[in-house]
Design a protein around this motif. Structure first.
Motif, mmCIF file in Angstrom:
data_model
loop_
_atom_site.group_PDB
_atom_site.id
_atom_site.type_symbol
_atom_site.label_atom_id
_atom_site.label_comp_id
_atom_site.label_asym_id
_atom_site.label_seq_id
_atom_site.Cartn_x
_atom_site.Cartn_y
_atom_site.Cartn_z
ATOM 1 N N GLN A 86 0.837 -1.186 0.000
ATOM 2 C CA GLN A 86 0.000 0.000 0.000
ATOM 3 C C GLN A 86 0.885 1.253 0.000
ATOM 4 O OE1 GLN A 86 -2.561 -1.382 3.538
ATOM 5 N NE2 GLN A 86 -3.912 0.033 2.432
ATOM 6 N N PRO A 87 0.567 2.232 -0.825
ATOM 7 C CA PRO A 87 1.342 3.480 -0.798
ATOM 8 C C PRO A 87 1.320 4.140 0.572
ATOM 9 C CG PRO A 87 -0.045 3.388 -2.754
ATOM 10 C CD PRO A 87 -0.460 2.242 -1.874
ATOM 11 N N GLU A 88 0.220 3.943 1.320
ATOM 12 C CA GLU A 88 0.134 4.533 2.657
ATOM 13 C C GLU A 88 1.205 3.992 3.598
ATOM 14 O OE1 GLU A 88 -3.692 5.445 0.782
ATOM 15 O OE2 GLU A 88 -2.550 3.580 0.979
ATOM 16 N N SER A 89 1.634 2.747 3.368
ATOM 17 C CA SER A 89 2.695 2.175 4.204
ATOM 18 C C SER A 89 3.986 2.957 4.030
ATOM 19 C CB SER A 89 2.926 0.704 3.843
ATOM 20 O OG SER A 89 1.777 -0.062 4.088
ATOM 21 N N LEU A 90 4.315 3.262 2.787
ATOM 22 C CA LEU A 90 5.514 4.047 2.514
ATOM 23 C C LEU A 90 5.351 5.480 3.026
ATOM 24 C CD1 LEU A 90 6.253 2.833 -1.138
ATOM 25 C CD2 LEU A 90 7.124 1.916 1.025
ATOM 26 N N LEU A 91 4.113 5.994 2.941
ATOM 27 C CA LEU A 91 3.848 7.342 3.445
ATOM 28 C C LEU A 91 4.101 7.418 4.943
ATOM 29 C CD1 LEU A 91 2.748 10.228 3.005
ATOM 30 C CD2 LEU A 91 0.446 9.310 3.390
ATOM 31 N N CYS A 92 3.668 6.381 5.677
ATOM 32 C CA CYS A 92 3.871 6.362 7.133
ATOM 33 C C CYS A 92 5.354 6.402 7.480
ATOM 34 C CB CYS A 92 3.233 5.115 7.732
ATOM 35 S SG CYS A 92 1.437 5.153 7.815
ATOM 36 N N VAL A 93 6.140 5.566 6.794
ATOM 37 C CA VAL A 93 7.578 5.505 7.077
ATOM 38 C C VAL A 93 8.247 6.833 6.728
ATOM 39 C CG1 VAL A 93 9.743 4.338 6.546
ATOM 40 C CG2 VAL A 93 7.626 3.016 6.681
ATOM 41 N N GLY A 94 7.954 7.344 5.537
ATOM 42 C CA GLY A 94 8.567 8.597 5.105
ATOM 43 C C GLY A 94 8.172 9.769 5.986
ATOM 44 N N ALA A 95 6.892 9.835 6.346
ATOM 45 C CA ALA A 95 6.420 10.938 7.176
ATOM 46 C C ALA A 95 7.064 10.917 8.556
ATOM 47 C CB ALA A 95 4.901 10.878 7.305
ATOM 48 N N SER A 96 7.239 9.732 9.120
ATOM 49 C CA SER A 96 7.868 9.621 10.435
ATOM 50 C C SER A 96 9.313 10.114 10.396
ATOM 51 C CB SER A 96 7.822 8.175 10.923
ATOM 52 O OG SER A 96 6.503 7.741 11.088
ATOM 53 N N LEU A 97 10.036 9.716 9.359
ATOM 54 C CA LEU A 97 11.419 10.164 9.228
ATOM 55 C C LEU A 97 11.486 11.682 9.049
ATOM 56 C CD1 LEU A 97 12.866 7.373 6.910
ATOM 57 C CD2 LEU A 97 13.319 7.698 9.340
ATOM 58 N N ILE A 98 10.589 12.216 8.231
ATOM 59 C CA ILE A 98 10.560 13.665 8.014
ATOM 60 C C ILE A 98 10.236 14.397 9.306
ATOM 61 C CG2 ILE A 98 9.298 15.524 6.855
ATOM 62 C CD1 ILE A 98 9.030 13.648 4.445
ATOM 63 N N CYS A 99 9.282 13.855 10.075
ATOM 64 C CA CYS A 99 8.923 14.486 11.355
ATOM 65 C C CYS A 99 10.118 14.521 12.298
ATOM 66 C CB CYS A 99 7.765 13.725 12.002
ATOM 67 S SG CYS A 99 6.156 14.075 11.291
ATOM 68 N N MET A 100 10.865 13.424 12.370
ATOM 69 C CA MET A 100 12.013 13.386 13.260
ATOM 70 C C MET A 100 13.085 14.381 12.817
ATOM 71 S SD MET A 100 14.460 10.211 14.436
ATOM 72 C CE MET A 100 15.517 10.310 12.994
ATOM 73 N N ILE A 101 13.331 14.460 11.501
ATOM 74 C CA ILE A 101 14.344 15.387 10.979
ATOM 75 C C ILE A 101 13.928 16.829 11.247
ATOM 76 C CG2 ILE A 101 15.436 16.244 8.879
ATOM 77 C CD1 ILE A 101 15.267 13.354 7.805
#
Length: 293
Positions: free
Chosen positions: A140-155
């Protein structure tokens, strides 16, 4: 091999949501030395708000995300000022603060049920019904969105806390409130901002996980417990440890569910938590790292 890749991606997506919740716990503890159990329910509120803006009102997805974050920030800020700060001014014991957050948690759950009902709501997919292929498996594209968004939030959070004036004052207020006050820093305001940011981060998790699991009243209470466990495993109070701890917990759960049985995923997750408490109670990131964040 394909099953392992599929489970790993799913585990990283779920772990990313745990990480977002865990980062909120760590921020609040770092800023005020207090524990809260309301982060999961703020995730639920964020999921319902995102559902309302995106599905019911038909607003663009990015607008829905921004509005959800702003409202969640306001909720967290007002929670600190209207409940936590008033109790602290009465010099109550810390356990009363924890009990207050548990009470607020149930208020949020029942409030969400009264406003949006107790049934599971469908959150439309942001990317439609199409899947994407990663290393030969469909996800699911949402799975990749979750991972990417979390990394962006931390950065972004790292940049905000270490490179901006407001972030620096928040760190100073957390390390030594009396010294910060003497330097002209408004400690009370900075603590409120921290609670607001933590709530905004939790709300992001809600709006991202909605298309994957649906939206319902107890969504956040289940995820919030796992987020707390992730924060402890990573090193409670450490932002980077929260990210790592959440990812580890998500991977363990998903792999156990895929290779053994979904009936045992919670069992293994909390066994690992107990092992961490016995073997390395300071978490993956030790106490020195916590003091430096």
């Amino acid at each position: 091999m394909k099953l392992f890749i599929q489970l790993t991606i799913t585990g990283l997506a779920l772990g990313s949501i745990y990480s977002l919740i865990a980062m909120g716990y760590s921020l609040i503890y770092k800023a005020s030395g207090l524990m809260t159990f309301v982060q999961g329910d703020i995730l639920t509120i964020g999921a319902f708000l995102g559902l309302t803006f995106y599905r019911f009102l038909g607003l663009p997805y990015i607008v829905s995300v921004i509005l959800t974050m702003l409202i969640a920030f306001l909720i967290g800020f007002l929670l600190e000022k209207g409940v936590i700060r008033r109790l602290l001014n009465r010099n109550v014991m810390a356990i009363y603060i924890v009990l207050a957050t548990i009470a607020v948690s149930y208020i949020f759950q029942n409030g969400a049920q009264a406003i949006w009902s107790s049934k599971v709501e469908y959150f439309p997919s942001v990317f439609g019904t199409d899947s994407v292929t990663v290393l030969g498996v469909s996800v699911q594209p949402e799975s990749l969105l979750c991972v990417g968004a979390s990394l962006i939030c931390m950065i972004l959070l790292h940049f905000f806390m270490t490179r901006t004036r407001v972030g620096t004052s928040m760190r100073a207020a957390a390390m030594d409130p009396m010294a910060a006050e003497s330097c002209g820093i408004n400690v009370s305001l900075n603590t409120g901002l921290t609670w607001g940011i933590a709530s905004g981060i939790a709300a992001i998790g809600g709006i991202f996980i909605g298309p994957m699991y649906g939206v319902y009243v107890t969504l956040g209470s289940k995820l919030g417990t796992k987020g707390f466990a992730g924060a402890v495993m990573g090193g409670y109070g450490n932002m980077y440890g929260a990210m790592v701890g959440g990812l580890v917990l998500g991977l363990v759960e998903t792999l156990v569910a895929g290779y053994i049985s979904s009936d045992f995923k919670n069992l293994f997750a909390y066994i690992i938590l107990i092992l961490f408490l016995f073997v390395k109670p300071t978490g993956i990131f030790n106490e020195t790292a916590v003091n430096d964040v």
